[in-house]
Design a protein around this motif. Structure first.
Motif, PDB file in Angstrom:
ATOM      1  N   MET A  72      25.312   6.286  59.994  1.00 20.56           N
ATOM      2  CA  MET A  72      24.194   5.377  60.810  1.00 20.56           C
ATOM      3  C   MET A  72      23.370   5.201  59.425  1.00 20.56           C
ATOM      4  SD  MET A  72      21.316   6.313  63.527  1.00 20.56           S
ATOM      5  CE  MET A  72      22.541   6.482  64.934  1.00 20.56           C
ATOM      6  N   ALA A  73      23.160   3.898  59.157  1.00 22.62           N
ATOM      7  CA  ALA A  73      22.290   3.545  58.044  1.00 22.62           C
ATOM      8  C   ALA A  73      20.818   3.120  58.418  1.00 22.62           C
ATOM      9  CB  ALA A  73      22.971   2.649  57.334  1.00 22.62           C
ATOM     10  N   SER A  74      19.886   3.057  57.736  1.00 25.11           N
ATOM     11  CA  SER A  74      18.697   2.508  57.936  1.00 25.11           C
ATOM     12  C   SER A  74      18.728   1.084  57.223  1.00 25.11           C
ATOM     13  CB  SER A  74      17.526   3.204  57.385  1.00 25.11           C
ATOM     14  OG  SER A  74      17.465   3.567  56.226  1.00 25.11           O
ATOM     15  N   ILE A  75      18.505  -0.078  57.949  1.00 23.95           N
ATOM     16  CA  ILE A  75      18.495  -1.202  57.368  1.00 23.95           C
ATOM     17  C   ILE A  75      17.359  -2.015  57.576  1.00 23.95           C
ATOM     18  CG2 ILE A  75      19.734  -3.376  57.399  1.00 23.95           C
ATOM     19  CD1 ILE A  75      22.264  -2.312  58.217  1.00 23.95           C
ATOM     20  N   LEU A  76      16.550  -2.695  56.547  1.00 24.80           N
ATOM     21  CA  LEU A  76      15.405  -3.405  56.536  1.00 24.80           C
ATOM     22  C   LEU A  76      15.869  -5.056  56.629  1.00 24.80           C
ATOM     23  CD1 LEU A  76      12.322  -4.090  56.531  1.00 24.80           C
ATOM     24  CD2 LEU A  76      12.713  -3.501  54.234  1.00 24.80           C
ATOM     25  N   VAL A  77      15.498  -5.713  57.579  1.00 25.78           N
ATOM     26  CA  VAL A  77      15.687  -7.292  57.798  1.00 25.78           C
ATOM     27  C   VAL A  77      14.286  -7.911  57.696  1.00 25.78           C
ATOM     28  CG1 VAL A  77      16.213  -9.084  59.223  1.00 25.78           C
ATOM     29  CG2 VAL A  77      17.463  -6.903  59.530  1.00 25.78           C
ATOM     30  N   VAL A  78      14.396  -8.646  56.636  1.00 22.47           N
ATOM     31  CA  VAL A  78      13.033  -9.499  56.164  1.00 22.47           C
ATOM     32  C   VAL A  78      13.231 -10.854  56.332  1.00 22.47           C
ATOM     33  CG1 VAL A  78      11.402  -9.931  54.528  1.00 22.47           C
ATOM     34  CG2 VAL A  78      12.723  -7.789  54.527  1.00 22.47           C
ATOM     35  N   ASP A  79      12.838 -11.368  57.542  1.00 20.59           N
ATOM     36  CA  ASP A  79      13.212 -12.963  57.815  1.00 20.59           C
ATOM     37  C   ASP A  79      11.987 -13.355  58.698  1.00 20.59           C
ATOM     38  OD1 ASP A  79      13.983 -15.359  58.906  1.00 20.59           O
ATOM     39  OD2 ASP A  79      15.932 -14.879  58.222  1.00 20.59           O
ATOM     40  N   ASP A  80      11.278 -14.500  58.271  1.00 15.22           N
ATOM     41  CA  ASP A  80      10.119 -15.107  59.115  1.00 15.22           C
ATOM     42  C   ASP A  80      10.644 -15.637  60.076  1.00 15.22           C
ATOM     43  OD1 ASP A  80      11.463 -17.222  57.155  1.00 15.22           O
ATOM     44  OD2 ASP A  80       9.608 -18.501  58.001  1.00 15.22           O
ATOM     45  N   GLU A  81      11.824 -15.954  60.449  1.00 11.61           N
ATOM     46  CA  GLU A  81      12.375 -16.340  61.910  1.00 11.61           C
ATOM     47  C   GLU A  81      12.610 -15.144  62.849  1.00 11.61           C
ATOM     48  OE1 GLU A  81      15.220 -19.534  61.917  1.00 11.61           O
ATOM     49  OE2 GLU A  81      15.211 -19.539  59.809  1.00 11.61           O
ATOM     50  N   MET A  82      11.751 -15.355  64.030  1.00 13.86           N
ATOM     51  CA  MET A  82      11.846 -14.224  65.015  1.00 13.86           C
ATOM     52  C   MET A  82      13.322 -14.143  65.421  1.00 13.86           C
ATOM     53  SD  MET A  82       9.958 -13.627  68.610  1.00 13.86           S
ATOM     54  CE  MET A  82       8.413 -13.538  67.755  1.00 13.86           C
ATOM     55  N   GLY A  83      14.034 -15.438  65.686  1.00 19.37           N
ATOM     56  CA  GLY A  83      15.285 -15.214  66.383  1.00 19.37           C
ATOM     57  C   GLY A  83      16.440 -14.725  65.398  1.00 19.37           C
ATOM     58  N   ILE A  84      16.220 -14.875  63.968  1.00 17.57           N
ATOM     59  CA  ILE A  84      16.987 -14.244  63.177  1.00 17.57           C
ATOM     60  C   ILE A  84      16.954 -12.635  63.063  1.00 17.57           C
ATOM     61  CG2 ILE A  84      17.703 -13.868  60.778  1.00 17.57           C
ATOM     62  CD1 ILE A  84      18.798 -16.369  61.906  1.00 17.57           C
ATOM     63  N   ARG A  85      15.489 -12.296  63.097  1.00 17.91           N
ATOM     64  CA  ARG A  85      15.380 -10.831  63.238  1.00 17.91           C
ATOM     65  C   ARG A  85      15.906 -10.018  64.306  1.00 17.91           C
ATOM     66  NH1 ARG A  85      10.225 -12.756  61.794  1.00 17.91           N
ATOM     67  NH2 ARG A  85       9.269 -11.890  63.844  1.00 17.91           N
ATOM     68  N   GLU A  86      15.613 -10.817  65.502  1.00 15.18           N
ATOM     69  CA  GLU A  86      16.048 -10.297  66.856  1.00 15.18           C
ATOM     70  C   GLU A  86      17.551 -10.053  66.950  1.00 15.18           C
ATOM     71  OE1 GLU A  86      14.477 -12.745  69.882  1.00 15.18           O
ATOM     72  OE2 GLU A  86      12.472 -11.510  69.734  1.00 15.18           O
ATOM     73  N   LEU A  87      18.411 -11.416  66.423  1.00 18.39           N
ATOM     74  CA  LEU A  87      19.793 -11.363  66.330  1.00 18.39           C
ATOM     75  C   LEU A  87      20.420 -10.181  65.436  1.00 18.39           C
ATOM     76  CD1 LEU A  87      22.396 -12.619  67.264  1.00 18.39           C
ATOM     77  CD2 LEU A  87      22.080 -14.194  65.072  1.00 18.39           C
TER      78      LEU A  87
END
Length: 225
Positions: free
Chosen positions: A1-16
């Motif tokens: 299990m890894a920790s991954i940071l998702v950086v994106d201003d679009e909520m839809g992309i972050r949630e997906l």
């Protein structure tokens, strides 16, 4: 299990991305801006960063340069964009980005890129390797693992891990191991979702989703606060 940071201003992309990567067993942190990404980078030290190029205020390329200049580019970074040019992708690679994902992001392309990127992460340990490195306890412990896993018989053991697991496809083997792992945690934690959540580092919502996907009955814990 890894920790991954998702950086994106679009909520839809972050949630997906959060849903996909969480289902793969990773812990996901989301940031909608470079400011939030800086804070999470400092506090959580992620194994991997998925960084959008086009963001308001501070764009992904600028943030990547900042991390590179300040010595904070200690984890693999994969850039994301739906409008980037080849020159932009080349520049990001020159600065230190490991790879580039074009939006809309295809599922298999995402998973393949993440897996490849984590192989180069100095902090991340591949779960299979981590399991093999686990110390072997008494033979009674081995029996407990075999009985708990609702899968194939243990047979021979390699550092306490059922050799049968190594003969299965990765995803199937991992699911069997995770099922055994979470069932074991439910026993030793007395079925407390709060304790299991804290111990595993999974948010309760993600924990329930994971247990449901593994076919573990959590109905008796629904009322737990």
């Amino acid at each position: 299990m890894a920790s991954i940071l998702v950086v994106d201003d679009e909520m839809g992309i972050r949630e997906l991305l959060n849903e996909i990567l969480t289902d793969e067993g990773h812990t996901v942190y989301a940031a909608e801006s470079a400011m939030q990404a800086r804070t999470i980078r400092e506090q959580m030290r992620p194994d991997l960063v998925l960084l959008d190029i086009w963001m308001p205020d501070v764009d992904g390329i600028t943030l990547l340069k900042e991390w590179s200049k300040t010595g904070q580019l200690t984890m693999p970074v994969v850039m994301m964009s739906g409008h980037a040019t080849i020159d932009t992708a080349v520049e990001a690679t020159r600065i230190g980005a490991l790879n580039f994902l074009e939006k809309p992001i295809a599922l298999q392309k995402l998973l393949k890129t993440v897996t490849k990127a984590l192989e180069s992460s100095p902090k991340y340990i591949e779960p299979a390797e981590d399991r093999v490195s686990q110390p072997t306890h008494s033979s009674s412990t081995k029996v407990a693992v075999s009985d708990t896993a609702a899968g194939p018989p243990a047979g021979e053991y390699i550092s306490g891990i059922a050799k049968t697991y190594f003969d299965l496809p990765l995803r199937e083997s991992r699911d069997l191991f995770e099922k055994a792992y979470f069932e074991h945690q439910m026993i030793i934690m007395g079925g407390s979702m709060t304790k299991i959540s804290e111990y595993t580092g999974l948010e309760r919502t993600h924990l329930y989703r994971k247990l449901k996907a593994l076919g573990i009955d959590t109905s008796r814990n629904k009322g737990e606060s």
